[in-house]
Design a protein around this motif. Structure first.
Motif, PDB file in Angstrom:
ATOM      1  N   ASN A 148       7.510 -45.532 -27.889  1.00 22.11           N
ATOM      2  CA  ASN A 148       8.897 -44.952 -27.422  1.00 22.11           C
ATOM      3  C   ASN A 148       9.790 -45.228 -28.500  1.00 22.11           C
ATOM      4  OD1 ASN A 148      10.859 -44.433 -25.692  1.00 22.11           O
ATOM      5  ND2 ASN A 148      10.967 -46.484 -24.478  1.00 22.11           N
ATOM      6  N   PHE A 149      11.170 -44.724 -28.480  1.00 21.80           N
ATOM      7  CA  PHE A 149      12.282 -44.656 -29.628  1.00 21.80           C
ATOM      8  C   PHE A 149      11.706 -43.936 -30.722  1.00 21.80           C
ATOM      9  CE2 PHE A 149      12.627 -48.682 -26.995  1.00 21.80           C
ATOM     10  CZ  PHE A 149      13.743 -48.190 -26.276  1.00 21.80           C
ATOM     11  N   LEU A 150      10.851 -42.756 -30.498  1.00 15.72           N
ATOM     12  CA  LEU A 150      10.736 -41.977 -31.710  1.00 15.72           C
ATOM     13  C   LEU A 150      12.130 -41.303 -32.083  1.00 15.72           C
ATOM     14  CD1 LEU A 150       8.941 -40.320 -33.656  1.00 15.72           C
ATOM     15  CD2 LEU A 150       8.568 -38.686 -31.559  1.00 15.72           C
ATOM     16  N   LEU A 156      17.354 -35.001 -41.199  1.00 19.17           N
ATOM     17  CA  LEU A 156      16.099 -34.688 -41.477  1.00 19.17           C
ATOM     18  C   LEU A 156      15.153 -34.065 -40.597  1.00 19.17           C
ATOM     19  CD1 LEU A 156      15.848 -38.462 -43.052  1.00 19.17           C
ATOM     20  CD2 LEU A 156      16.149 -36.270 -44.304  1.00 19.17           C
ATOM     21  N   PRO A 163       5.378 -36.009 -37.050  1.00 18.86           N
ATOM     22  CA  PRO A 163       3.855 -36.085 -36.944  1.00 18.86           C
ATOM     23  C   PRO A 163       3.391 -37.400 -37.771  1.00 18.86           C
ATOM     24  CG  PRO A 163       4.339 -33.929 -37.050  1.00 18.86           C
ATOM     25  CD  PRO A 163       5.581 -34.649 -37.220  1.00 18.86           C
ATOM     26  N   ILE A 178      -7.020 -50.746 -30.354  1.00 18.14           N
ATOM     27  CA  ILE A 178      -6.204 -50.141 -29.061  1.00 18.14           C
ATOM     28  C   ILE A 178      -6.295 -48.718 -29.370  1.00 18.14           C
ATOM     29  CG2 ILE A 178      -4.254 -49.948 -27.567  1.00 18.14           C
ATOM     30  CD1 ILE A 178      -3.733 -52.919 -28.266  1.00 18.14           C
ATOM     31  N   TRP A 179      -6.880 -47.902 -28.290  1.00 19.89           N
ATOM     32  CA  TRP A 179      -7.259 -46.567 -28.658  1.00 19.89           C
ATOM     33  C   TRP A 179      -6.566 -45.473 -27.655  1.00 19.89           C
ATOM     34  CZ3 TRP A 179      -9.835 -46.178 -33.159  1.00 19.89           C
ATOM     35  CH2 TRP A 179     -10.334 -47.598 -33.588  1.00 19.89           C
ATOM     36  N   ALA A 181      -2.837 -44.460 -25.288  1.00 17.68           N
ATOM     37  CA  ALA A 181      -1.272 -44.939 -25.576  1.00 17.68           C
ATOM     38  C   ALA A 181      -0.649 -44.000 -24.256  1.00 17.68           C
ATOM     39  CB  ALA A 181      -0.555 -44.428 -26.694  1.00 17.68           C
ATOM     40  N   TYR A 382      -2.383 -40.678 -24.303  1.00 16.74           N
ATOM     41  CA  TYR A 382      -3.057 -40.232 -25.594  1.00 16.74           C
ATOM     42  C   TYR A 382      -4.544 -40.753 -25.392  1.00 16.74           C
ATOM     43  CZ  TYR A 382      -3.717 -40.060 -30.762  1.00 16.74           C
ATOM     44  OH  TYR A 382      -4.335 -39.866 -31.851  1.00 16.74           O
TER      45      TYR A 382
END
Ligand code: NHW
Length: 400
Positions: A148-150, A156, A163, A178-179, A181, A382
């Protein structure tokens, strides 16, 4: 109908997302692909050891949210550069206390609070975060990161910084073995597990109309509108009260039994419930119904507080919004329970009460005078495939 880029997001190229282990649009028709992890974990020794490179003027900063000055910098980055509505009239304004709550759950990893700052000025210009969670998909409980909070500073944008942030948080999540999301976004990416809609219940219709959040309905006057949305002064259900620390065990039992009904939902234990649901002023509010006869806790409702800045309005600077969180009814009908939630939100001076069409929310939205919003919220996993996706009503997960 002729398919164009505008009406067919699946036709868009995603130079970054096409390289990631997520459901790809081109795989949608392939029924042979199994549910579950898309790629297996790699040995920890093969996880890249150093941070991804940034453009030369910038550096990584692992954020300490206990540091009030750093928290103030993060608050300000988000308050000026985070999510806006399509018409750029409102911008989310997460409070510092909320950010601390959202980012420091039990067993959080400080390394997952990732800032980017300018080397010279030390100004924070971008951020992404993860927190650990156990999320169940069908009968598989999976350790995941909730991302979260990307945020990238407005100056910019479109320089492919996002990415880099996503790859870096992925690397740091992998370092904890951990794999998978979970994340949500207003934009369409490959590939949503479900697409939800926000519904809005006016509590202060005059202000909402004044700031352009809503409009006077056809053949409606302001006084008729105010009357339409009027609510009682106090909750109606006998035994309705604020949740306290002593209720954690009972609330956890209620919530676990309820969330078991959904295809994708968090796997909360008492430690999680104490963090995520015990009331904190202007951050998260939880109420329950304790039977006046048996003293049994039979129902539960909650909402979190996320104001929005009102951009370009002379009278008002912020909208105070409550967001429906987790609600469980076993005895009080859900509609009656949520009506009481609206009443306490009104008492506490919220302007609007928002809810997604997840879980059983459809059963009360229209009846309690929520109206559909125009924004959609897409849910993603993910490195975890759920063939054909799920319906919003099969989703038991609310991300902040
Ligand atoms: S969604 C809120 C995201 N934040 C905002 O909307 C704030 C305002 N916007 C911005 O700050 C909640 C920028 O526009 C951002 C993009 C930073 C959004 N999710 O740098 P470029 C979350 O925080 C892709 C994922 O040039 P930009 C969830 C885009 O499709 N990807 O763009 C976050 C393109 O890739 P493509 C997004 O505008 C989940 C590329 O970024 C995205 O300067 C993150 C363009 O990059 C979004 N919301 O910066 C994923 N928006 O392939 C977590 C754009 O299409 C994944 N993009 O070419 C899991 C990681 C952990 C795994 C662990 C096992």
């Amino acid at each position: 109908e002729h398919m164009t880029l505008a009406n067919n997001p699946a036709a868009r190229r995603h130079k970054f997302w096409e390289t990631q282990p997520v459901g790809q649009f081109r795989d949608a028709a392939d029924t042979s692909l199994p549910d579950g992890a898309i790629e297996p974990p790699t040995p920890l020794s093969e996880v890249r050891a150093d941070p991804y490179p940034l453009p030369a003027a910038f550096e990584w900063l692992t954020c300490d949210l206990d540091d009030d000055a750093l928290l103030a910098d993060l608050y300000s980055l988000l308050a000026h550069n985070y999510v806006e509505d399509d018409e750029n009239m409102f911008r989310f304004n997460y409070s510092p206390a909320f950010l601390r709550w959202a980012l420091k759950p039990p067993s959080f990893f400080r390394a997952w609070h990732i800032g980017v700052r300018a080397k010279e000025s030390k100004k924070l210009v971008a951020f992404i975060s993860g927190v650990p969670a156990r999320i169940r998909a069908r009968d598989d409980v999976v350790r995941m990161a909730e991302i979260n909070f990307l945020c990238v500073h407005k100056k910019l944008r479109s320089k492919r910084l996002a990415p880099v942030l996503i790859r870096e948080v992925t690397r740091r999540v992998h370092q904890e073995n951990i794999w998978q999301a979970a994340y949500t976004a207003g934009v369409v990416l490959p590939t949503p597990i479900t697409t939800c809609r926000y519904w809005h219940r006016s509590l202060n219709p005059k202000k909402l109309i004044d700031v352009g959040f809503s409009r006077l309905g056809p053949r409606m006057t302001m006084s008729r509108t105010v009357r339409l949305y009027k609510l009682p002064d106090a909750p109606l259900t006998p035994g309705f009260r604020r949740m306290e620390l002593r209720d954690v065990a009972a609330v956890t039992r209620l919530l676990r039994a309820y969330l078991a009904k959904f295809v994708v939902a968090p796997d909360f234990d008492e430690v999680d419930v104490e963090h995520w649901l015990l009331p904190q002023e202007d951050v998260v509010d939880s109420y329950l119904v304790e039977s006046p006869e048996t003293h049994e806790v039979t129902d539960f409702c909650s909402f979190y507080t996320l104001p929005s800045s009102v951009l370009n309005n002379a009278t008002y600077a912020t909208l105070k919004a409550a967001y429906s969180y987790y609600n469980v009814s076993t005895k009080t009908p859900l509609q009656q329970l949520m009506n009481d939630a609206l009443i306490v939100a009104k008492q506490k001076n919220y302007d609007v009460f928002n809810a997604l069409d997840v879980m059983e929310n459809e059963s009360f939205l229209k009846e309690l005078k929520f109206g559909p919003g125009d924004g959609q919220l897409h849910y993603y996993l993910y490195n975890y495939r759920i063939r054909n996706g799920i319906k919003p009503s099969e989703l038991g997960l609310v991300l902040l």
